[in-house]
Design a protein around this motif. Structure first.
Motif, PDB file in Angstrom:
ATOM      1  N   SER A  23       0.823  -1.204   0.000  1.00  0.00           N
ATOM      2  CA  SER A  23       0.000   0.000   0.000  1.00  0.00           C
ATOM      3  C   SER A  23       0.862   1.261   0.000  1.00  0.00           C
ATOM      4  O   SER A  23       0.594   2.208  -0.752  1.00  0.00           O
ATOM      5  CB  SER A  23      -0.936   0.013   1.213  1.00  0.00           C
ATOM      6  OG  SER A  23      -1.810  -1.091   1.179  1.00  0.00           O
ATOM      7  N   GLU A  26       2.660   1.617  -3.520  1.00  0.00           N
ATOM      8  CA  GLU A  26       1.815   2.128  -4.600  1.00  0.00           C
ATOM      9  C   GLU A  26       1.336   3.549  -4.327  1.00  0.00           C
ATOM     10  O   GLU A  26       1.201   4.351  -5.250  1.00  0.00           O
ATOM     11  CB  GLU A  26       0.620   1.186  -4.820  1.00  0.00           C
ATOM     12  CG  GLU A  26       1.003  -0.220  -5.257  1.00  0.00           C
ATOM     13  CD  GLU A  26       1.850  -0.237  -6.528  1.00  0.00           C
ATOM     14  OE1 GLU A  26       1.691   0.660  -7.377  1.00  0.00           O
ATOM     15  OE2 GLU A  26       2.685  -1.150  -6.662  1.00  0.00           O
ATOM     16  N   PHE A  27       1.097   3.866  -3.055  1.00  0.00           N
ATOM     17  CA  PHE A  27       0.735   5.243  -2.705  1.00  0.00           C
ATOM     18  C   PHE A  27       1.867   6.198  -3.062  1.00  0.00           C
ATOM     19  O   PHE A  27       1.613   7.321  -3.537  1.00  0.00           O
ATOM     20  CB  PHE A  27       0.416   5.351  -1.216  1.00  0.00           C
ATOM     21  CG  PHE A  27       0.189   6.762  -0.752  1.00  0.00           C
ATOM     22  CD1 PHE A  27      -1.022   7.392  -0.979  1.00  0.00           C
ATOM     23  CD2 PHE A  27       1.188   7.463  -0.096  1.00  0.00           C
ATOM     24  CE1 PHE A  27      -1.231   8.701  -0.560  1.00  0.00           C
ATOM     25  CE2 PHE A  27       0.990   8.774   0.323  1.00  0.00           C
ATOM     26  CZ  PHE A  27      -0.221   9.395   0.093  1.00  0.00           C
ATOM     27  N   ARG A  46      -6.658   5.610  -6.294  1.00  0.00           N
ATOM     28  CA  ARG A  46      -5.416   4.973  -5.840  1.00  0.00           C
ATOM     29  C   ARG A  46      -4.560   5.903  -4.972  1.00  0.00           C
ATOM     30  O   ARG A  46      -3.502   5.488  -4.503  1.00  0.00           O
ATOM     31  CB  ARG A  46      -4.597   4.510  -7.043  1.00  0.00           C
ATOM     32  CG  ARG A  46      -5.296   3.542  -7.966  1.00  0.00           C
ATOM     33  CD  ARG A  46      -5.622   2.209  -7.290  1.00  0.00           C
ATOM     34  NE  ARG A  46      -4.444   1.536  -6.805  1.00  0.00           N
ATOM     35  CZ  ARG A  46      -3.639   0.805  -7.584  1.00  0.00           C
ATOM     36  NH1 ARG A  46      -3.912   0.649  -8.872  1.00  0.00           N
ATOM     37  NH2 ARG A  46      -2.573   0.206  -7.077  1.00  0.00           N
ATOM     38  N   LYS A  53      -7.398  -1.135  -2.139  1.00  0.00           N
ATOM     39  CA  LYS A  53      -7.232  -0.464  -3.421  1.00  0.00           C
ATOM     40  C   LYS A  53      -5.958  -0.894  -4.144  1.00  0.00           C
ATOM     41  O   LYS A  53      -5.816  -0.681  -5.351  1.00  0.00           O
ATOM     42  CB  LYS A  53      -7.195   1.052  -3.222  1.00  0.00           C
ATOM     43  CG  LYS A  53      -8.488   1.652  -2.692  1.00  0.00           C
ATOM     44  CD  LYS A  53      -9.574   1.612  -3.749  1.00  0.00           C
ATOM     45  CE  LYS A  53     -10.819   2.349  -3.288  1.00  0.00           C
ATOM     46  NZ  LYS A  53     -11.865   2.374  -4.336  1.00  0.00           N
ATOM     47  N   HIS A  54      -5.010  -1.482  -3.413  1.00  0.00           N
ATOM     48  CA  HIS A  54      -3.692  -1.738  -3.991  1.00  0.00           C
ATOM     49  C   HIS A  54      -3.328  -3.218  -4.124  1.00  0.00           C
ATOM     50  O   HIS A  54      -2.537  -3.586  -4.998  1.00  0.00           O
ATOM     51  CB  HIS A  54      -2.610  -1.046  -3.151  1.00  0.00           C
ATOM     52  CG  HIS A  54      -2.750   0.438  -3.080  1.00  0.00           C
ATOM     53  ND1 HIS A  54      -2.682   1.244  -4.192  1.00  0.00           N
ATOM     54  CD2 HIS A  54      -2.953   1.270  -2.023  1.00  0.00           C
ATOM     55  CE1 HIS A  54      -2.824   2.512  -3.826  1.00  0.00           C
ATOM     56  NE2 HIS A  54      -2.996   2.552  -2.518  1.00  0.00           N
ATOM     57  N   ALA A  71       1.733  -5.989  -6.317  1.00  0.00           N
ATOM     58  CA  ALA A  71       0.489  -5.295  -6.058  1.00  0.00           C
ATOM     59  C   ALA A  71      -0.095  -4.843  -7.396  1.00  0.00           C
ATOM     60  O   ALA A  71       0.506  -5.067  -8.452  1.00  0.00           O
ATOM     61  CB  ALA A  71       0.740  -4.093  -5.149  1.00  0.00           C
ATOM     62  N   ARG A  72      -1.269  -4.227  -7.371  1.00  0.00           N
ATOM     63  CA  ARG A  72      -1.848  -3.670  -8.595  1.00  0.00           C
ATOM     64  C   ARG A  72      -1.052  -2.429  -8.983  1.00  0.00           C
ATOM     65  O   ARG A  72      -0.948  -1.486  -8.194  1.00  0.00           O
ATOM     66  CB  ARG A  72      -3.306  -3.280  -8.361  1.00  0.00           C
ATOM     67  CG  ARG A  72      -4.256  -4.437  -8.182  1.00  0.00           C
ATOM     68  CD  ARG A  72      -5.635  -3.933  -7.811  1.00  0.00           C
ATOM     69  NE  ARG A  72      -6.102  -2.951  -8.803  1.00  0.00           N
ATOM     70  CZ  ARG A  72      -6.880  -1.917  -8.502  1.00  0.00           C
ATOM     71  NH1 ARG A  72      -7.257  -1.700  -7.262  1.00  0.00           N
ATOM     72  NH2 ARG A  72      -7.265  -1.100  -9.456  1.00  0.00           N
ATOM     73  N   VAL A  74       0.059   1.105 -10.133  1.00  0.00           N
ATOM     74  CA  VAL A  74      -0.616   2.398 -10.211  1.00  0.00           C
ATOM     75  C   VAL A  74      -0.529   2.920 -11.642  1.00  0.00           C
ATOM     76  O   VAL A  74       0.547   2.942 -12.233  1.00  0.00           O
ATOM     77  CB  VAL A  74       0.042   3.400  -9.235  1.00  0.00           C
ATOM     78  CG1 VAL A  74      -0.309   4.842  -9.603  1.00  0.00           C
ATOM     79  CG2 VAL A  74      -0.398   3.118  -7.807  1.00  0.00           C
TER      80      VAL A  74
END
Length: 220
Positions: A23, A26-27, A46, A53-54, A71-72, A74
């Motif tokens: 998290s 990606e943030f 995101r 969300k991630h 992770a997903r 961004v």
């Protein structure tokens, strides 16, 4: 690092660590891209530390099974950057850097607890989690700097390359996962590439971080 090697407690530690590490990683991409003028990730929700969300379900499960995952990613639209090359490098590198900073924070807290002689069951359990937390974040820092698509290391190399070289690199992107699997599955290649990173560089960097805070808190 395989699923069958974990105790129930370690699996809980890993799940918590991945939720935080992925998290924050990606943030860091989303926030830095937003600051440079690209709100693509923000519009897709995101720009948050919410793990839901991630986290990518398959990428997270694979981390438990084979020791690496993802992770997903961004979404970033570099055409929104005033200076796409410089901004692209910064946005890409801040993901891994965030994991390194998490490792440093984890080690700081671990040795602070020792220094303060906090010996309750809670602090003992939390200290064990912090050691795990430091190791995984160091692993993620180094792993994400591998210059293979779609990892951050590849995006950094791509932006550092001369403009005329980038079309050639773009042609190789669809084969990034295949190249990675070849390096993982063929033992002689693994031992001189990814095996060196995970088997030597991760312990070396993790050891250096631990040594720094050990000397800061314990040997003084």
């Amino acid at each position: 690092m395989l699923f069958q090697d974990f105790s129930i407690t370690e699996m809980i530690y890993l799940a918590l660590t991945l939720a935080i590490a992925f998290s924050v990683h990606e943030f860091a991409h989303a926030y830095s891209a937003f600051r440079f003028g690209d709100n693509t990730a923000a519009r897709q929700g995101r720009l948050t530390l919410n793990p839901i969300k991630h986290l990518d379900p398959i990428g997270t499960i694979l981390f438990f099974i084979v020791g690496f995952g993802w992770a997903r990613p961004v979404p970033v639209n570099r055409f929104n950057f005033k200076n796409p090359r410089v901004a692209g490098i910064i946005v890409s590198i801040l993901g891994p850097i965030s994991n390194l900073l998490l490792a440093v924070v984890g080690a700081f807290l671990y040795y602070l607890f020792i220094y303060l002689n906090l010996t309750s069951d809670f602090f003992y359990t939390f200290s064990e989690f912090l050691r795990f937390f430091v190791h995984i974040n160091v692993l993620l820092f180094i792993f994400n700097l591998i210059p293979l698509p779609p990892l951050d290391g590849y995006r950094i190399v791509e932006d550092l390359m001369p403009r005329q070289v980038r079309p050639t690199l773009a042609k190789l992107e669809p084969y990034g996962a295949i190249i990675f699997l070849v390096l993982i599955l063929i033992d002689p290649l693994y031992r001189v590439t990814i095996g060196v990173l995970l088997g030597e560089w991760v312990p070396a960097l993790g050891g250096a971080i631990h040594q720094f805070f050990f000397e800061l808190f314990i040997t003084r």
